[in-house]
Design a protein around this motif. Sequence first.
Motif, PDB file in Angstrom:
ATOM      1  N   UNK A 236      -4.309  -5.245   4.034  1.00  0.00           N
ATOM      2  CA  UNK A 236      -4.850  -4.216   4.925  1.00  0.00           C
ATOM      3  C   UNK A 236      -4.964  -2.885   4.211  1.00  0.00           C
ATOM      4  N   UNK A 237      -3.946  -2.481   3.438  1.00  0.00           N
ATOM      5  CA  UNK A 237      -3.923  -1.138   2.863  1.00  0.00           C
ATOM      6  C   UNK A 237      -4.393  -1.101   1.412  1.00  0.00           C
ATOM      7  N   UNK A 238      -4.511  -2.228   0.772  1.00  0.00           N
ATOM      8  CA  UNK A 238      -5.025  -2.262  -0.588  1.00  0.00           C
ATOM      9  C   UNK A 238      -4.068  -1.784  -1.653  1.00  0.00           C
ATOM     10  N   UNK A 239      -2.807  -1.743  -1.366  1.00  0.00           N
ATOM     11  CA  UNK A 239      -1.797  -1.342  -2.344  1.00  0.00           C
ATOM     12  C   UNK A 239      -0.918  -2.534  -2.683  1.00  0.00           C
ATOM     13  N   UNK A 240      -0.387  -2.540  -3.888  1.00  0.00           N
ATOM     14  CA  UNK A 240       0.564  -3.577  -4.290  1.00  0.00           C
ATOM     15  C   UNK A 240       1.971  -3.183  -3.879  1.00  0.00           C
ATOM     16  N   UNK A 241       2.322  -1.938  -4.241  1.00  0.00           N
ATOM     17  CA  UNK A 241       3.624  -1.413  -3.878  1.00  0.00           C
ATOM     18  C   UNK A 241       3.525   0.100  -3.896  1.00  0.00           C
ATOM     19  N   UNK A 242       3.960   0.810  -2.873  1.00  0.00           N
ATOM     20  CA  UNK A 242       3.847   2.265  -2.860  1.00  0.00           C
ATOM     21  C   UNK A 242       4.462   2.923  -4.088  1.00  0.00           C
ATOM     22  N   UNK A 243       5.609   2.468  -4.485  1.00  0.00           N
ATOM     23  CA  UNK A 243       6.272   3.071  -5.632  1.00  0.00           C
ATOM     24  C   UNK A 243       5.442   2.918  -6.895  1.00  0.00           C
ATOM     25  N   UNK A 244       5.081   1.672  -7.190  1.00  0.00           N
ATOM     26  CA  UNK A 244       4.329   1.422  -8.427  1.00  0.00           C
ATOM     27  C   UNK A 244       2.933   2.029  -8.365  1.00  0.00           C
ATOM     28  N   UNK A 312       8.213   0.076   3.071  1.00  0.00           N
ATOM     29  CA  UNK A 312       9.636   0.125   2.743  1.00  0.00           C
ATOM     30  C   UNK A 312      10.465  -0.616   3.789  1.00  0.00           C
ATOM     31  N   UNK A 313      10.043  -0.520   5.046  1.00  0.00           N
ATOM     32  CA  UNK A 313      10.747  -1.267   6.109  1.00  0.00           C
ATOM     33  C   UNK A 313      10.641  -2.770   5.877  1.00  0.00           C
ATOM     34  N   UNK A 314       9.392  -3.207   5.577  1.00  0.00           N
ATOM     35  CA  UNK A 314       9.187  -4.641   5.309  1.00  0.00           C
ATOM     36  C   UNK A 314       9.938  -5.083   4.046  1.00  0.00           C
ATOM     37  N   UNK A 315       9.904  -4.238   3.032  1.00  0.00           N
ATOM     38  CA  UNK A 315      10.564  -4.594   1.780  1.00  0.00           C
ATOM     39  C   UNK A 315      12.083  -4.616   1.934  1.00  0.00           C
ATOM     40  N   UNK A 316      12.635  -3.687   2.708  1.00  0.00           N
ATOM     41  CA  UNK A 316      14.074  -3.656   2.952  1.00  0.00           C
ATOM     42  C   UNK A 316      14.525  -4.906   3.701  1.00  0.00           C
ATOM     43  N   UNK A 317      13.736  -5.311   4.679  1.00  0.00           N
ATOM     44  CA  UNK A 317      14.068  -6.537   5.422  1.00  0.00           C
ATOM     45  C   UNK A 317      14.007  -7.751   4.494  1.00  0.00           C
ATOM     46  N   UNK A 318      13.004  -7.788   3.614  1.00  0.00           N
ATOM     47  CA  UNK A 318      12.908  -8.903   2.672  1.00  0.00           C
ATOM     48  C   UNK A 318      14.113  -8.943   1.730  1.00  0.00           C
ATOM     49  N   UNK A 319      14.517  -7.816   1.204  1.00  0.00           N
ATOM     50  CA  UNK A 319      15.660  -7.776   0.298  1.00  0.00           C
ATOM     51  C   UNK A 319      16.955  -8.166   1.018  1.00  0.00           C
TER      52      UNK A 319
END
Length: 382
Positions: A236-244, A312-319
């Motif tokens: 949807x947003x076209x990004x791989x990871x906000x940080x990277x 970050x919410x989705x990534x935190x839940x995944x981790x």
Amino acid sequence: MNHFSKGNLSESPATQSRHEANLPVAIPASNTPIKARWECLRSPLFLVIVAAPNLISLAYWGVIASPVYQSETIVVVTNPNKDSDSLTSLLAGNAGASTSGAYILKNRLLSWDEYKSIDEKFHIEKTYKNGDFVARAGGLSSFWRTDDISMWKYYQSKIGINIDEQTGITKIIVSGWNSNDTFKISEALIHDGITHLNLLNTEEDNDFISSASTETERLRKELALDESAIAQWRTVHGYLSPDSDYTSLSSKHLQLDNKYIDLNSQYQSVLHNTPGNPSTLTLKTQMNVIQNAELDARTASLAIFPVAIEYETLNLKRETDSKLLVSAETALQEARIKSTQNHYYLKTVSRPSEPRAPSGPQRLKWMLVVLITSIILRALLA
């Protein structure tokens, strides 16, 4: 000499009677003790307490009692969590052993469920009907009853299980009226015992493993959903990871900015030294392109921030789910090891025997038991 004879003959009758009175007289012996002894043997108490039981014992144990065949099996039920000693040391009697498995096996083999299993295969009433009228199934010993409870009790009387408390060695002795039946029943008992212990082990596995396995599967599904949600966010947003992505855009912005500064310096130099030089147009065009690219990079980097929170919410839940899955898998492995340590294993020391000669009944023993018991009872009641 004739005078002496005549003198003796001339004694008076009174004198002769006195001599006769002094002679020893034989007194007839009394037969009262013999009569009393015979009277004792003919007494109702002796006939009831001694004579009748011994005649019955002699008739039954000497003539009527059927030969008894016994099949013997020797097994050991071990548990790795409770039996730390080796099987060799246990058999040698050098160390104590847990007998919990042996008693589980004993209670199973004498249980109602096991009786029904054996009865379905061998038909206890028919298999044991060939004995004498006292000991056979439905005979005098069971008061001619053939209902299921009576047959269960009769089955239990034909299965002997002896447990050695020191070593845990268990002897299973099956008695019957022929060798083949006792051997087959012994084999069936061992097979059913192994099956039952395996069932207990499976239930033990379920108790220890089921909850850990269920939690592991749940976390795996949750982790798969997390990965799917992140993949959808990227689409949807076209990004791989906000940080990277932000780091990449910032780096690109710096590179473009440095390149713009270089081109601008060249442009100013050409414009100052050679006004009207056609290369200034080229440099100006390149500067515009780089400036637009820099602006796009800046805009894209700024656009990351509003959607970064969702990522970050989705990534935190995944981790978090990933760490929980690792812990659950570790717990599952420990549960499997623990359940294995609590398994019961049946090891056969001696397979079921198939004797060709009867081992009973012990006729002389039981006749002596009846004789001694009746004599003691007669002496106490006399």
